[in-house]
Design a protein around this motif. Structure first.
Motif, PDB file in Angstrom:
ATOM      1  N   TRP A  47     -14.327   5.842 137.922  1.00  0.00           N
ATOM      2  CA  TRP A  47     -13.751   4.627 137.345  1.00  0.00           C
ATOM      3  C   TRP A  47     -12.710   4.918 136.261  1.00  0.00           C
ATOM      4  N   ASP A  48     -12.870   6.047 135.540  1.00  0.00           N
ATOM      5  CA  ASP A  48     -11.968   6.366 134.426  1.00  0.00           C
ATOM      6  C   ASP A  48     -10.827   7.287 134.838  1.00  0.00           C
ATOM      7  N   SER A  50     -11.122  10.252 136.147  1.00  0.00           N
ATOM      8  CA  SER A  50     -11.533  11.661 136.201  1.00  0.00           C
ATOM      9  C   SER A  50     -11.887  12.041 137.628  1.00  0.00           C
ATOM     10  N   PRO A  84     -18.327   2.754 131.618  1.00  0.00           N
ATOM     11  CA  PRO A  84     -17.859   2.799 130.234  1.00  0.00           C
ATOM     12  C   PRO A  84     -18.975   2.804 129.209  1.00  0.00           C
ATOM     13  N   ARG A  87     -20.169   6.279 128.495  1.00  0.00           N
ATOM     14  CA  ARG A  87     -19.186   7.031 127.719  1.00  0.00           C
ATOM     15  C   ARG A  87     -19.196   6.598 126.251  1.00  0.00           C
TER      16      ARG A  87
END
Length: 411
Positions: A47-48, A50, A84, A87
């Motif tokens: 999702w980010d 990466s 998120p 994180r």
């Protein structure tokens, strides 16, 4: 000879997680199964943005999960976060669960809990779990039809069991069930997830305070005793209690509900479970359903501490690794005809509880609860059936734990 992944455009790297096929709620996503066949160790995009590695084969997963060069420390740069909220939690430096600690600290904390989950100690709970199961089924039968099996049995049973083990008042179950559900959803904001976590941590911390003053014969009292002698800080004890409270009801609840759906969709296998009085058959059915459904469907997460050569590739130090056990559990050369639900199958090599030093501590309790439910529900309600179409069930595609939000049944 090993190779690193060649330069690849971002468009060529598949997104993870991947969608399940329409009408196939039990099987792993087809794109993930294709990767297992064609590129069993490759990159995926989270999702980010990466791009960690994903390991899809049974032997690679076992090797990585037992390799202490693979860390669970989510504060390390490059860790492949699920969403998120995970994180942001790492950035805040929240008290980590011992699930996110490496040895030797992980082993030290785990030993403090392992005695409570020995097979002998858990087996002693069977009469109580049987009594609870019958009571919840009695209440469901006395209530209106259709009934929501999630709210009448799948969720309250493991909640009551873990409350008894921990020494937590069962009347608080609505509070901690709701907060746990919020914390495990992918569609909540980091702020909402944080608020749920803080509320639960404060709740368990308050329970630890009570046990310090008035201990009982329960697991939170044992943790409080560790605080008293200096083996644990108060916050460590509360974090461990929170882990047990959440994991103790959330995973079993989803497994009870989802396996009920699977058995209702496979009446030949349900008949075997319903008609047997052989505990070995029930134990085999539990393992097969754990394999077949794999409710921890988004994969174990690790980060490489050193370069690791595996599957003809080199995972470099600092690179993330995603290990989705549903593909290992549907690998044809390990479990022949994996898309077939077969409660007589020897499925004991499944990966539903993980593998290695971090495999699920509470698996004896989960097995016991599932054995009792399977051996009771279908025998007591032999005409149990879905009260809606399979495709109308609200499956938890948006959660860390797979299952159904509600399960309307009738008889």
């Amino acid at each position: 000879m090993t190779n690193t992944l060649p330069d690849t455009s971002t468009e060529a790297i598949p997104d993870f997680p991947m969608p399940r096929a329409a009408g196939c709620p039990f099987s792993p996503p087809p794109q993930l199964r294709r990767l297992q066949a064609e590129q069993p160790l490759t990159r995926v995009r989270l999702w980010d943005g990466s791009t960690p590695w994903v390991a899809t084969r049974h032997d690679d997963q076992r090797a990585l999960l037992s390799d202490q060069r693979c860390s669970v420390d989510l504060t390390r740069p490059g860790f492949p976060y699920m969403n998120p909220a995970f994180r942001e939690s790492a950035k805040r430096g929240s008290q980590p669960s011992f699930l996110n600690l490496d040895d030797p600290e992980h082993a030290r904390l785990r030993r403090m809990l392992s005695g409570a989950f020995t097979i002998k100690r858990i087996e002693a709970l069977r009469p109580a779990v049987q009594r609870m199961t019958d009571d919840f089924i009695d209440a469901m039968l006395a209530g209106p039809k259709p009934a929501d099996l999630v709210r009448t049995l799948a969720l309250p049973l493991p909640s009551l069991v873990i409350c008894e083990l921990l020494g937590v008042p069962y009347e608080d179950h609505d509070f901690f069930q709701h907060q746990s559900e919020v914390g495990l959803r992918h569609d909540v904001t980091p702020e909402e997830a944080s608020a749920a976590h803080v509320a639960l941590l404060e709740y368990v911390s308050g329970q630890i305070d009570k046990k310090l003053v008035q201990p009982g014969d329960d697991l939170l009292s044992e943790l409080a005793a560790r605080v008293r002698v200096g083996d644990l800080t108060h916050r460590q004890a509360a974090s461990m209690g929170l882990l047990l409270l959440g994991a103790g009801h959330e995973t079993s609840a989803n497994m009870i509900a989802l396996s009920t759906v699977a058995l209702l969709e496979h009446p030949d296998q349900l008949a075997i479970v319903r008609d047997t009085d052989d505990p070995k058959v029930l134990a085999s059915a539990v393992d097969e359903l754990l394999r077949y459904l794999t409710i921890i469907h988004l994969g174990n997460r690790r980060i490489a501490l050193e370069d690791i050569e595996i599957g003809g590739r080199t995972i470099r130090a600092g690179e993330g690794i995603v290990i989705p056990s549903n593909t290992a559990n549907w690998q044809a050369d390990v479990f022949p005809d994996p898309d077939k639900l077969d409660v007589h199958r020897d499925a004991r090599r499944h990966m539903a509880f993980g593998f290695g030093i971090h495999q699920c501590l509470g698996q004896p309790l989960a097995r016991l609860e599932l054995q009792v439910v399977y051996g009771t529900l279908f025998r007591r309600i032999p005409t149990l059936r879905l009260a809606t179409d399979l495709e109308k069930l609200p499956f938890k595609d948006d959660g860390v734990v797979y299952g159904v939000y509600e399960l309307p049944v009738t008889w």
